[in-house]
Design an enzyme around this catalytic site. Structure first.
Site, mmCIF file in Angstrom:
data_model
loop_
_atom_site.group_PDB
_atom_site.id
_atom_site.type_symbol
_atom_site.label_atom_id
_atom_site.label_comp_id
_atom_site.label_asym_id
_atom_site.label_seq_id
_atom_site.Cartn_x
_atom_site.Cartn_y
_atom_site.Cartn_z
ATOM 1 N N GLY A 75 136.026 -4.143 42.436
ATOM 2 C CA GLY A 75 134.902 -4.023 43.247
ATOM 3 C C GLY A 75 134.159 -5.200 43.137
ATOM 4 O O GLY A 75 134.271 -5.921 42.257
ATOM 5 N N GLY A 86 126.853 -4.117 43.283
ATOM 6 C CA GLY A 86 125.890 -4.478 42.284
ATOM 7 C C GLY A 86 126.208 -4.061 40.761
ATOM 8 O O GLY A 86 125.967 -4.849 39.872
ATOM 9 N N ALA A 87 127.107 -2.874 40.545
ATOM 10 C CA ALA A 87 127.413 -2.644 39.351
ATOM 11 C C ALA A 87 128.602 -3.408 38.872
ATOM 12 O O ALA A 87 128.615 -4.030 37.641
ATOM 13 C CB ALA A 87 128.024 -1.465 39.148
ATOM 14 N N GLY A 96 133.409 6.507 32.390
ATOM 15 C CA GLY A 96 132.089 5.968 32.925
ATOM 16 C C GLY A 96 130.862 6.798 32.467
ATOM 17 O O GLY A 96 129.657 6.124 32.055
ATOM 18 N N LYS A 151 121.534 -1.545 44.794
ATOM 19 C CA LYS A 151 121.094 -2.473 43.714
ATOM 20 C C LYS A 151 120.952 -3.956 44.130
ATOM 21 O O LYS A 151 119.969 -4.641 43.360
ATOM 22 C CB LYS A 151 122.226 -2.255 42.646
ATOM 23 C CG LYS A 151 122.445 -1.069 42.088
ATOM 24 C CD LYS A 151 123.593 -1.023 40.968
ATOM 25 C CE LYS A 151 123.663 0.248 40.388
ATOM 26 N NZ LYS A 151 124.553 0.417 39.177
#
Length: 284
Positions: free
Chosen positions: A128, A131-132, A248, A68
Site C-alpha cells: 500500500g 496516507g496510512a 489493526g 488523508k
C-alpha cells in the site's frame, strides 16, 4: 448529556459506516467527565467538509480513507510530524485555525513495539502507498531506524513519492513495484516484517486478501492496519501459518489515544477505549 455547551469532534471519510472511532472516543469522553460528543460524517467534498469544521467550531476531526492527503491544502498549518510525513489523520481546531497532525505512524510503531517486534535494521514490506502507508513507513524510517522499506501498490505516483521521501527524508534504502501475485512471494521471503496498508479485507469485503496463504512463513511479524473485522482474512491465514500477527485494532487504539489527548489536553483513558473497541468488534 448533549446540550448547547457540548464540544463536537468527528471522523470524515468515505466510507465511515464501519468506523468504531465514535464508540471509542465517546467512551473516553464519558470516562473523563467531558461534555464532548464524537460523530461520523461520510464525506465526498473535502473542501466543503473542512470549511464546515471551521465554521461550526468542531474541535477536532479524524481523517480516514481516502482523504488523508486531500485535506492538506484546506488546512491552515501542519505540525512537524504531519508536514514531514505529508499525510494528515487528525485535525485540531483552535478558534478557527485548523492544524493537521498525524498519529497513524506513532500508533502503528507503538503497536509493533508493544507486540515485541524488533524494528531497528529490519527490512519492511509495505503493501500500500496511501496516507496510512506513508505515515507508518516514514515513522518507521525516522523513529524506528529500519534498514529498508519496499513498497508494493497499484498507484504509481503515490509509490514514487513515498519511496522518494523515504530515501531523502527518512534516509533509508527503498524501492517500489506494482503489486503482482507473481512476484509477491519473493518480496515476502526477503522481508523481516510485512505491513498491509490497503483497504482490501475491510468489512464488508472481509473475504478478500492480497496475499495468498501459501506465501506466509512461520514467525514472520505481520501487521494489517484494517481493524474491522478484528481479524482479517490476511491475518487469519498468516496466524494459521505460524506468523506473529498484529491486528489493526492495536494501531487504531494507539492513534486514537493520541487524538484524544490533542483535542482535550487530558491523558487518554486507554483501558476504557480498548474495552469500547473490543465490544464494537465483538471481541471477548
Amino acid at each position: 448529556m448533549i446540550n448547547a455547551h457540548t464540544t463536537v469532534c468527528c471522523i470524515i471519510g468515505d466510507p465511515v459506516e464501519h468506523s468504531l472511532s465514535p464508540a471509542m472516543h465517546n467512551a473516553a469522553y464519558a470516562e473523563s467527565g467531558l461534555n464532548f460528543a464524537y460523530v461520523a460524517f461520510r464525506v465526498t467534498d473535502v473542501q466543503a467538509a473542512v470549511a464546515g469544521i471551521r465554521a461550526l467550531g468542531i474541535r477536532g476531526a479524524s481523517v480516514t480513507i481516502p482523504h488523508k492527503l486531500a485535506v492538506i491544502p484546506h488546512l491552515d498549518r501542519l505540525d512537524e510530524v504531519a508536514e514531514w510525513i505529508g499525510s494528515v489523520n487528525t485535525i485540531v481546531n483552535d478558534g478557527g485555525v485548523l492544524t493537521g497532525m498525524n498519529t497513524d505512524g506513532a500508533g502503528a510503531v507503538r503497536a509493533l513495539q508493544e507486540a515485541g517486534v524488533e524494528l531497528e535494521d529490519k527490512n519492511i514490506l509495505m503493501i500500500g502507498s496511501g496516507g496510512a502507508a506513508r505515515a507508518v513507513a516514514l515513522t518507521l524510517a525516522g523513529r524506528a531506524k529500519v534498514m529498508r522499506v519496499q513498497v508494493l501498490g497499484v498507484v504509481e505516483p503515490e509509490m514514487e513519492k513515498l519511496t522518494h521521501d523515504l530515501r531523502y527524508k527518512g534516509h533509508v534504502d527503498t524501492g517500489w513495484a506494482r503489486l503482482d501475485p507473481k512476484s509477491l512471494a519473493g518480496y515476502i521471503a526477503t522481508s523481516d516484517i510485512v505491513i498491509h496498508a490497503t483497504p482490501v479485507g475491510m468489512s464488508p469485503s472481509e473475504n478478500e486478501t492480497v496475499v495468498p496463504k501459501e506465501m506466509w512463513r512461520p514467525s514472520l511479524p505481520v501487521m494489517d492496519i484494517v481493524y474491522n473485522p478484528a481479524e482479517t482474512r490476511l491475518l487469519r491465514e498468516a496466524r494459521a501459518a505460524g506468523c506473529r500477527v498484529i491486528p489493526g485494532f492495536e494501531m487504531l487504539l494507539n492513534q486514537g489515544a493520541l487524538q484524544f489527548e490533542a483535542w482535550t489536553g487530558k491523558p487518554a483513558p486507554v483501558a476504557v477505549m480498548r474495552a469500547a473497541l473490543e465490544k464494537g468488534l465483538g471481541r471477548k
